[in-house]
Write a protein that holds these residues in place. Structure first.
Motif, PDB file in Angstrom:
ATOM      1  N   MET A 112       0.843  -1.209   0.000  1.00 35.70           N
ATOM      2  CA  MET A 112       0.000   0.000   0.000  1.00 35.70           C
ATOM      3  C   MET A 112       0.878   1.259   0.000  1.00 35.70           C
ATOM      4  SD  MET A 112      -3.341  -0.573   0.163  1.00 35.70           S
ATOM      5  CE  MET A 112      -4.138   0.739   1.073  1.00 35.70           C
ATOM      6  N   SER A 113       0.406   2.261  -0.702  1.00 36.72           N
ATOM      7  CA  SER A 113       1.176   3.518  -0.720  1.00 36.72           C
ATOM      8  C   SER A 113       0.236   4.707  -0.532  1.00 36.72           C
ATOM      9  CB  SER A 113       1.942   3.646  -2.030  1.00 36.72           C
ATOM     10  OG  SER A 113       1.043   3.612  -3.105  1.00 36.72           O
ATOM     11  N   LEU A 114       0.837   5.795  -0.143  1.00 36.14           N
ATOM     12  CA  LEU A 114       0.073   7.022   0.120  1.00 36.14           C
ATOM     13  C   LEU A 114       0.566   8.142  -0.791  1.00 36.14           C
ATOM     14  CD1 LEU A 114       0.196   7.111   4.029  1.00 36.14           C
ATOM     15  CD2 LEU A 114      -1.834   6.654   2.662  1.00 36.14           C
ATOM     16  N   GLN A 115      -0.389   8.917  -1.303  1.00 32.22           N
ATOM     17  CA  GLN A 115      -0.047  10.117  -2.078  1.00 32.22           C
ATOM     18  C   GLN A 115      -0.124  11.303  -1.122  1.00 32.22           C
ATOM     19  OE1 GLN A 115       0.316  10.528  -5.519  1.00 32.22           O
ATOM     20  NE2 GLN A 115      -0.010   8.406  -6.173  1.00 32.22           N
ATOM     21  N   VAL A 116       0.949  12.041  -1.003  1.00 31.50           N
ATOM     22  CA  VAL A 116       0.904  13.220  -0.123  1.00 31.50           C
ATOM     23  C   VAL A 116       1.476  14.444  -0.841  1.00 31.50           C
ATOM     24  CG1 VAL A 116       0.980  12.069   2.122  1.00 31.50           C
ATOM     25  CG2 VAL A 116       3.098  12.572   0.956  1.00 31.50           C
ATOM     26  N   THR A 117       0.968  15.580  -0.415  1.00 32.90           N
ATOM     27  CA  THR A 117       1.499  16.836  -0.938  1.00 32.90           C
ATOM     28  C   THR A 117       2.261  17.542   0.174  1.00 32.90           C
ATOM     29  OG1 THR A 117      -0.374  17.027  -2.429  1.00 32.90           O
ATOM     30  CG2 THR A 117       0.877  19.040  -2.018  1.00 32.90           C
ATOM     31  N   LEU A 118       3.517  17.774  -0.073  1.00 33.22           N
ATOM     32  CA  LEU A 118       4.330  18.502   0.899  1.00 33.22           C
ATOM     33  C   LEU A 118       4.413  19.965   0.475  1.00 33.22           C
ATOM     34  CD1 LEU A 118       7.406  16.110   1.362  1.00 33.22           C
ATOM     35  CD2 LEU A 118       5.276  16.138   2.654  1.00 33.22           C
ATOM     36  N   LYS A 119       4.175  20.848   1.432  1.00 31.75           N
ATOM     37  CA  LYS A 119       4.333  22.282   1.163  1.00 31.75           C
ATOM     38  C   LYS A 119       5.497  22.741   2.039  1.00 31.75           C
ATOM     39  CE  LYS A 119       1.681  26.549   1.006  1.00 31.75           C
ATOM     40  NZ  LYS A 119       0.400  27.185   1.355  1.00 31.75           N
ATOM     41  N   ILE A 120       6.621  22.983   1.413  1.00 28.88           N
ATOM     42  CA  ILE A 120       7.857  23.225   2.169  1.00 28.88           C
ATOM     43  C   ILE A 120       8.312  24.676   2.022  1.00 28.88           C
ATOM     44  CG2 ILE A 120      10.281  22.539   2.410  1.00 28.88           C
ATOM     45  CD1 ILE A 120       9.530  19.754   1.459  1.00 28.88           C
ATOM     46  N   LEU A 121       8.630  25.296   3.157  1.00 28.04           N
ATOM     47  CA  LEU A 121       9.135  26.675   3.127  1.00 28.04           C
ATOM     48  C   LEU A 121      10.558  26.668   2.589  1.00 28.04           C
ATOM     49  CD1 LEU A 121       8.478  29.662   3.954  1.00 28.04           C
ATOM     50  CD2 LEU A 121       9.742  29.207   6.033  1.00 28.04           C
ATOM     51  N   ARG A 122      10.774  27.394   1.517  1.00 28.66           N
ATOM     52  CA  ARG A 122      12.103  27.462   0.901  1.00 28.66           C
ATOM     53  C   ARG A 122      12.730  28.810   1.191  1.00 28.66           C
ATOM     54  NH1 ARG A 122      12.649  23.616  -3.063  1.00 28.66           N
ATOM     55  NH2 ARG A 122      14.850  23.975  -2.637  1.00 28.66           N
ATOM     56  N   SER A 123      13.965  28.781   1.588  1.00 27.56           N
ATOM     57  CA  SER A 123      14.649  30.061   1.799  1.00 27.56           C
ATOM     58  C   SER A 123      16.149  29.907   1.616  1.00 27.56           C
ATOM     59  CB  SER A 123      14.336  30.619   3.189  1.00 27.56           C
ATOM     60  OG  SER A 123      14.592  29.670   4.171  1.00 27.56           O
ATOM     61  N   ARG A 124      16.718  30.969   1.152  1.00 28.08           N
ATOM     62  CA  ARG A 124      18.167  31.093   1.006  1.00 28.08           C
ATOM     63  C   ARG A 124      18.527  32.516   1.435  1.00 28.08           C
ATOM     64  NH1 ARG A 124      17.812  26.453   0.049  1.00 28.08           N
ATOM     65  NH2 ARG A 124      18.808  25.171  -1.536  1.00 28.08           N
ATOM     66  N   PRO A 125      19.746  32.713   1.922  1.00 26.98           N
ATOM     67  CA  PRO A 125      20.135  34.080   2.301  1.00 26.98           C
ATOM     68  C   PRO A 125      19.926  35.061   1.152  1.00 26.98           C
ATOM     69  CG  PRO A 125      21.816  32.481   2.947  1.00 26.98           C
ATOM     70  CD  PRO A 125      20.819  31.738   2.122  1.00 26.98           C
ATOM     71  N   HIS A 126      19.388  36.235   1.507  1.00 30.27           N
ATOM     72  CA  HIS A 126      19.175  37.339   0.562  1.00 30.27           C
ATOM     73  C   HIS A 126      18.185  36.985  -0.553  1.00 30.27           C
ATOM     74  CE1 HIS A 126      22.604  38.748   2.751  1.00 30.27           C
ATOM     75  NE2 HIS A 126      23.383  37.807   2.226  1.00 30.27           N
ATOM     76  N   GLN A 127      17.346  35.993  -0.344  1.00 34.12           N
ATOM     77  CA  GLN A 127      16.307  35.676  -1.335  1.00 34.12           C
ATOM     78  C   GLN A 127      14.949  35.688  -0.659  1.00 34.12           C
ATOM     79  OE1 GLN A 127      16.969  32.043  -3.506  1.00 34.12           O
ATOM     80  NE2 GLN A 127      19.022  32.631  -4.143  1.00 34.12           N
ATOM     81  N   GLU A 128      13.918  36.015  -1.418  1.00 32.67           N
ATOM     82  CA  GLU A 128      12.548  36.004  -0.913  1.00 32.67           C
ATOM     83  C   GLU A 128      12.168  34.570  -0.534  1.00 32.67           C
ATOM     84  OE1 GLU A 128       9.526  38.036   0.127  1.00 32.67           O
ATOM     85  OE2 GLU A 128      11.374  39.163  -0.208  1.00 32.67           O
ATOM     86  N   GLN A 129      11.508  34.427   0.621  1.00 28.17           N
ATOM     87  CA  GLN A 129      11.062  33.087   1.000  1.00 28.17           C
ATOM     88  C   GLN A 129       9.804  32.717   0.218  1.00 28.17           C
ATOM     89  OE1 GLN A 129      10.642  33.413   5.298  1.00 28.17           O
ATOM     90  NE2 GLN A 129      12.596  32.372   5.579  1.00 28.17           N
ATOM     91  N   ARG A 130       9.623  31.424  -0.020  1.00 23.49           N
ATOM     92  CA  ARG A 130       8.423  30.967  -0.727  1.00 23.49           C
ATOM     93  C   ARG A 130       8.100  29.545  -0.268  1.00 23.49           C
ATOM     94  NH1 ARG A 130      12.710  29.641  -4.094  1.00 23.49           N
ATOM     95  NH2 ARG A 130      12.572  27.529  -4.906  1.00 23.49           N
ATOM     96  N   TYR A 131       6.882  29.138  -0.560  1.00 21.25           N
ATOM     97  CA  TYR A 131       6.517  27.747  -0.307  1.00 21.25           C
ATOM     98  C   TYR A 131       6.508  26.995  -1.632  1.00 21.25           C
ATOM     99  CZ  TYR A 131       5.060  28.835   4.466  1.00 21.25           C
ATOM    100  OH  TYR A 131       5.051  29.214   5.786  1.00 21.25           O
ATOM    101  N   ASP A 132       7.161  25.836  -1.667  1.00 21.90           N
ATOM    102  CA  ASP A 132       7.107  24.956  -2.839  1.00 21.90           C
ATOM    103  C   ASP A 132       6.281  23.731  -2.478  1.00 21.90           C
ATOM    104  OD1 ASP A 132       8.612  26.583  -4.382  1.00 21.90           O
ATOM    105  OD2 ASP A 132      10.469  25.403  -4.277  1.00 21.90           O
ATOM    106  N   THR A 133       5.488  23.262  -3.413  1.00 21.30           N
ATOM    107  CA  THR A 133       4.723  22.046  -3.139  1.00 21.30           C
ATOM    108  C   THR A 133       5.289  20.889  -3.954  1.00 21.30           C
ATOM    109  OG1 THR A 133       3.108  22.711  -4.789  1.00 21.30           O
ATOM    110  CG2 THR A 133       2.546  23.162  -2.517  1.00 21.30           C
ATOM    111  N   PHE A 134       5.298  19.722  -3.330  1.00 21.57           N
ATOM    112  CA  PHE A 134       5.807  18.502  -3.968  1.00 21.57           C
ATOM    113  C   PHE A 134       4.791  17.382  -3.755  1.00 21.57           C
ATOM    114  CE2 PHE A 134       9.457  20.897  -2.304  1.00 21.57           C
ATOM    115  CZ  PHE A 134      10.201  21.098  -3.465  1.00 21.57           C
ATOM    116  N   ASP A 135       4.367  16.753  -4.836  1.00 21.43           N
ATOM    117  CA  ASP A 135       3.495  15.578  -4.725  1.00 21.43           C
ATOM    118  C   ASP A 135       4.384  14.339  -4.724  1.00 21.43           C
ATOM    119  OD1 ASP A 135       1.029  16.957  -4.718  1.00 21.43           O
ATOM    120  OD2 ASP A 135       1.294  17.337  -6.864  1.00 21.43           O
ATOM    121  N   VAL A 136       4.305  13.587  -3.643  1.00 18.24           N
ATOM    122  CA  VAL A 136       5.154  12.397  -3.547  1.00 18.24           C
ATOM    123  C   VAL A 136       4.314  11.178  -3.165  1.00 18.24           C
ATOM    124  CG1 VAL A 136       7.277  13.631  -2.942  1.00 18.24           C
ATOM    125  CG2 VAL A 136       5.751  12.896  -1.135  1.00 18.24           C
ATOM    126  N   THR A 137       4.833  10.029  -3.493  1.00 23.52           N
ATOM    127  CA  THR A 137       4.189   8.769  -3.128  1.00 23.52           C
ATOM    128  C   THR A 137       5.123   8.015  -2.187  1.00 23.52           C
ATOM    129  OG1 THR A 137       3.196   8.710  -5.325  1.00 23.52           O
ATOM    130  CG2 THR A 137       3.131   6.661  -4.049  1.00 23.52           C
TER     131      THR A 137
END
Lengths: 130, 248
Positions: free
Chosen positions: B1-26
């Motif tokens: 059995m497997s699960l489909q999930v969506t991860l919404k991860i806060l992305r940041s690097r020095p001197h860059q605008e922060q953003r959320y990226d989403t990843f669909d993973v199984t």
């Protein structure tokens, strides 16, 4: 606004209100701060109202008429709720702060808030029906 | 059995605008959130920064915030978040290095300030019971084989992230640091050492800065109860002051 940006230091206090983290202890923490601010504001309002006494009956009597209206009494209910929550929760914080009832801080908070609700209910009854 | 999930991860690097990226993973249905993060890294974005080591809650390295709450993703089952998006953010109250990685140096500096060491003194018993009673140990050899036990604290930094006082006062010694002082205090009967430790805790940014939100104890994945240590330190400090005042 993204609260995780380290440069936004002046907005750090907003994290107190990040409800995703709220548990009972945190709720008590926030309630204590909100009621504290409310009570400080009330203190200054109270001083301003007392200043009306200096104007004699012409200033004071109209205020008393307003103070007896149901809408104004509702403010008294909020004040009483703030006093009870802050005072009783303060008692809990003081007790646990001295190392007493540390493991019981949650039941202690619930018990004190139930007591506050009972006293508030009696107070409301007295205010509106007494 | 497997699960489909969506991860919404806060992305940041020095001197860059922060953003959320989403990843669909199984992931397998027995997977933990860390497995899902690794899937996102392996199949979607190799630039994703996160930290991990043991995968079983003994190193504390992977600590993050999952849906707003501090957790060790290595022991947080994905199925607990079944059906919803999983929002993953770095720990609060630490400088962000990048994405989910924070600089934990302040945490360890405070631990070191109390000369905290990660093992307890050699013990002959386990939680009050002679180790000979422990299943699997040879009763004959047990009394002669004392052992060194690791402290419960895995130094994950979760308590510092959960602490609302830490949000307002970065100089606050923090729950883990204060709990370390309490553990050191319990280990010694030397009056000078105890005086030194209590002096360290008795500070504007020490035990008195804690405002009893209990979040550290609630969030701790290892039941270390840092808030109780803070309260116990206060009790010790008050007792010491009382004795000094009345010259007892």
């Amino acid at each position: 606004m993204n609260l995780y940006r380290p440069e936004l230091k002046r907005f750090r206090f907003l994290r107190w209100f990040d409800f995703r983290s709220w548990r009972l202890g945190m709720l008590a923490y926030i309630l204590n701060r909100v009621t504290a601010i409310g009570l400080v504001v009330y203190l200054y309002l109270h001083l301003a109202v007392l200043f009306l006494l200096a104007q004699g009956p012409s200033g004071w009597d109209p205020f008393i008429q307003i103070a007896r209206t149901p809408w104004f009494l509702m403010l008294d209910v909020i004040l009483l709720a703030g006093l009870l929550i802050h005072g009783l929760n303060g008692l809990r914080v003081a007790l646990t702060g001295f190392g007493y009832g540390v493991r019981s801080q949650k039941p202690l908070f619930i018990a004190l808030m139930i007591f506050a609700a009972i006293v508030l209910a009696v107070g409301v009854f007295k205010m509106f029906m007494g | 059995m497997s699960l489909q999930v969506t991860l919404k991860i806060l992305r940041s690097r020095p001197h860059q605008e922060q953003r959320y990226d989403t990843f669909d993973v199984t992931v397998p249905d027995a997977a933990n959130v860390l497995d899902a993060i690794e899937q996102a890294w392996a199949h979607h974005d190799r630039d994703l920064m996160f930290r991990h080591a043991c995968h079983h809650a003994s190193c504390g390295t992977c600590a993050v915030r999952i849906n707003g709450r501090e957790k060790l993703p290595c022991i947080a089952p994905v199925k607990d978040y079944d059906g919803g998006e999983i929002k993953i953010e770095p720990l609060r109250n630490f400088p962000i290095v990048g994405d989910l990685v924070v600089d934990v140096a302040p945490f360890f500096q405070n631990q070191e300030a109390s000369d905290f060491i990660i093992t307890r003194p050699t013990e002959n018993e386990l939680d009050g019971k002679a180790i000979a009673h422990t299943q699997g140990l040879d009763p004959e050899s047990a009394p002669t084989v004392p052992f060194n036990r690791f402290e419960n604290c895995v130094e994950c930094g979760i308590c510092l992230s959960a602490c609302p006082t830490m949000s307002a006062d970065y100089k606050f010694f923090g729950p883990a640091g204060l709990a370390a002082i309490k553990r050191q205090l319990d280990k010694t009967t030397d009056a000078n050492e105890r005086e030194k430790l209590l002096h360290l805790a008795d500070d504007e940014h020490g035990v008195w800065r804690c405002h009893s939100a209990w979040e550290c104890t609630e969030a701790c994945p290892q039941s270390v109860f840092p808030a109780e240590s803070i309260m116990a330190l206060r009790k010790e400090i008050n007792a010491q002051r009382f004795k000094k005042f009345f010259r007892l």
